[in-house]
Design a protein around this motif. Structure first.
Motif, short mmCIF file in Angstrom:
data_model
loop_
_atom_site.label_atom_id
_atom_site.label_comp_id
_atom_site.label_asym_id
_atom_site.label_seq_id
_atom_site.Cartn_x
_atom_site.Cartn_y
_atom_site.Cartn_z
N LEU A 81 0.83 -1.20 0.00
CA LEU A 81 0.00 0.00 0.00
C LEU A 81 0.87 1.26 0.00
O LEU A 81 0.52 2.26 -0.64
CB LEU A 81 -0.91 -0.02 1.23
CG LEU A 81 -2.08 0.97 1.24
CD1 LEU A 81 -2.95 0.80 0.00
CD2 LEU A 81 -2.92 0.78 2.50
N TYR A 82 1.99 1.21 0.70
CA TYR A 82 2.92 2.34 0.71
C TYR A 82 3.42 2.64 -0.71
O TYR A 82 3.48 3.81 -1.12
CB TYR A 82 4.10 2.03 1.62
CG TYR A 82 5.15 3.11 1.67
CD1 TYR A 82 5.05 4.16 2.59
CD2 TYR A 82 6.22 3.12 0.78
CE1 TYR A 82 6.01 5.17 2.62
CE2 TYR A 82 7.17 4.12 0.80
CZ TYR A 82 7.07 5.14 1.73
OH TYR A 82 8.02 6.14 1.75
N LEU A 85 0.66 4.34 -2.66
CA LEU A 85 0.27 5.67 -2.21
C LEU A 85 1.42 6.68 -2.17
O LEU A 85 1.18 7.88 -1.97
CB LEU A 85 -0.35 5.58 -0.81
CG LEU A 85 -1.63 4.75 -0.68
CD1 LEU A 85 -2.10 4.72 0.77
CD2 LEU A 85 -2.73 5.29 -1.59
N SER A 86 2.64 6.19 -2.31
CA SER A 86 3.78 7.11 -2.27
C SER A 86 3.74 8.07 -3.46
O SER A 86 3.01 7.85 -4.43
CB SER A 86 5.09 6.33 -2.29
OG SER A 86 5.23 5.60 -3.49
N ARG A 87 4.53 9.13 -3.39
CA ARG A 87 4.49 10.17 -4.43
C ARG A 87 4.76 9.61 -5.82
O ARG A 87 4.19 10.08 -6.82
CB ARG A 87 5.51 11.26 -4.11
CG ARG A 87 5.11 12.12 -2.92
CD ARG A 87 6.11 13.24 -2.73
NE ARG A 87 5.74 14.10 -1.59
CZ ARG A 87 6.44 15.16 -1.21
NH1 ARG A 87 7.54 15.51 -1.87
NH2 ARG A 87 6.03 15.88 -0.18
N LEU A 91 -1.15 5.96 -7.08
CA LEU A 91 -2.16 6.69 -6.31
C LEU A 91 -1.55 7.84 -5.51
O LEU A 91 -2.23 8.43 -4.65
CB LEU A 91 -2.89 5.73 -5.35
CG LEU A 91 -3.61 4.54 -6.01
CD1 LEU A 91 -4.27 3.67 -4.96
CD2 LEU A 91 -4.65 5.05 -7.02
N GLY A 92 -0.31 8.17 -5.81
CA GLY A 92 0.37 9.23 -5.09
C GLY A 92 -0.32 10.58 -5.12
O GLY A 92 -0.39 11.27 -4.10
N ALA A 94 -3.25 11.37 -4.91
CA ALA A 94 -4.39 11.46 -3.99
C ALA A 94 -3.97 11.98 -2.62
O ALA A 94 -4.82 12.45 -1.84
CB ALA A 94 -5.05 10.09 -3.85
N LEU A 96 -2.86 10.39 0.10
CA LEU A 96 -3.43 9.61 1.20
C LEU A 96 -2.39 9.03 2.15
O LEU A 96 -2.73 8.62 3.27
CB LEU A 96 -4.28 8.45 0.64
CG LEU A 96 -5.51 8.85 -0.18
CD1 LEU A 96 -6.20 7.62 -0.73
CD2 LEU A 96 -6.46 9.68 0.66
N LEU A 97 -1.13 9.00 1.74
CA LEU A 97 -0.10 8.40 2.58
C LEU A 97 0.06 9.19 3.87
O LEU A 97 0.02 10.42 3.87
CB LEU A 97 1.23 8.36 1.82
CG LEU A 97 2.33 7.48 2.44
CD1 LEU A 97 1.89 6.03 2.53
CD2 LEU A 97 3.62 7.61 1.63
N ALA A 102 -5.45 6.16 4.83
CA ALA A 102 -4.55 5.08 4.42
C ALA A 102 -4.58 3.95 5.44
O ALA A 102 -4.51 2.76 5.07
CB ALA A 102 -3.12 5.63 4.29
N VAL A 177 1.95 2.81 6.67
CA VAL A 177 1.22 3.78 5.85
C VAL A 177 0.71 4.98 6.64
O VAL A 177 0.35 6.00 6.07
CB VAL A 177 0.02 3.10 5.14
CG1 VAL A 177 0.50 1.99 4.23
CG2 VAL A 177 -0.99 2.57 6.15
#
Length: 232
Positions: A81-82, A85-87, A91-92, A94, A96-97, A102, A177
């Motif tokens: 998930l990291y 969601l990371s830059r 999904l960066g 968004a 959410l990290l 998250a 996360v």
């Protein structure tokens, strides 16, 4: 032993005085875990009932994989998930990290297989008993799923409480996360780990006692509700 007694007494004092930091951590933990458990139930329960009714190629593979995911390491979920969601991840943008959202996603990923597995088995038994009647009445797949979920409401309760128990006690994925940010993403489990490593035993013990009390309360409520449902 003397140090432990002093730490324990200090922990009780923090609880008794309703320490603001302690209450904030508890509130966030409960909010995140309840949200994740509800989402897991909304996703997992219908899917478990669907697997009990539907017959298609690859169904058995999905059932096996779902049960295999019960032992999914939380840290691996957090790492995957990291990366998402990371830059630099898909999904960066968004952002959410290192947010409670998250953490909810991570706990939902861990709790959903539990709900699917705990709903699927009793739903399969119910379908073996009532499936012919449902076909004779011409029930659609959706209505058949609704019937199974209504008849198996005890399994829904069990699945929800099991999901909540997994979520509230989880630490590996949410610390990856969520980042364990004070006042924002710090939960009971991550705070206990941090405060213990720092040597701040009163806060760690206070949170541990509350976590233990929550676990006992959830188990008690489950026992009482299941017993009441069984009597009806």
């Amino acid at each position: 032993m003397n140090d432990f007694a002093q730490s324990f007494a200090a922990a009780l004092t923090l609880i008794g005085e309703a320490d603001a930091e302690l209450l904030g951590i508890v509130a966030l933990s409960v909010r995140v875990s309840l949200t994740a458990s509800i989402v897991a139930l909304l996703i997992g329960a219908p899917f478990g009932a669907f697997l009990a009714i539907a017959r298609f190629r690859g169904r058995q593979v999905i059932i096996v994989l779902t049960n295999a995911l019960l032992g999914l390491p939380p840290v691996v979920v957090g790492l995957a998930l990291y990366l998402l969601l990371s830059r630099s991840g898909p999904l960066g943008p968004a952002g959410l990290l290192f947010t409670p959202t998250a953490m909810v996603i991570a706990q939902t990923l861990l709790a959903t297989p539990i709900v699917v597995a705990l709903v699927h088995r009793p739903a399969s038994l119910l379908w073996a008993e009532y499936g012919d009647l449902a076909r004779i009445d011409g029930l659609s797949t959706f209505r058949s799923m609704a019937l199974l979920l209504a008849l198996g409401r005890t399994s829904l309760l069990t699945a929800f409480l099991a999901a909540f128990g997994r979520a509230i006690a989880e630490v590996g994925a949410i610390i990856v996360v969520g980042g364990n940010i004070r006042g924002f993403t710090r939960t009971m489990t991550t705070a206990i780990a941090l405060e213990t490593s720092k040597g701040d035993l009163p806060l760690a013990l206070g949170l541990g006692l509350i976590l233990l009390a929550l676990s006992v309360a959830v188990s008690t409520v489950a026992f009482l509700l299941v017993g009441r449902i069984g009597e009806k």
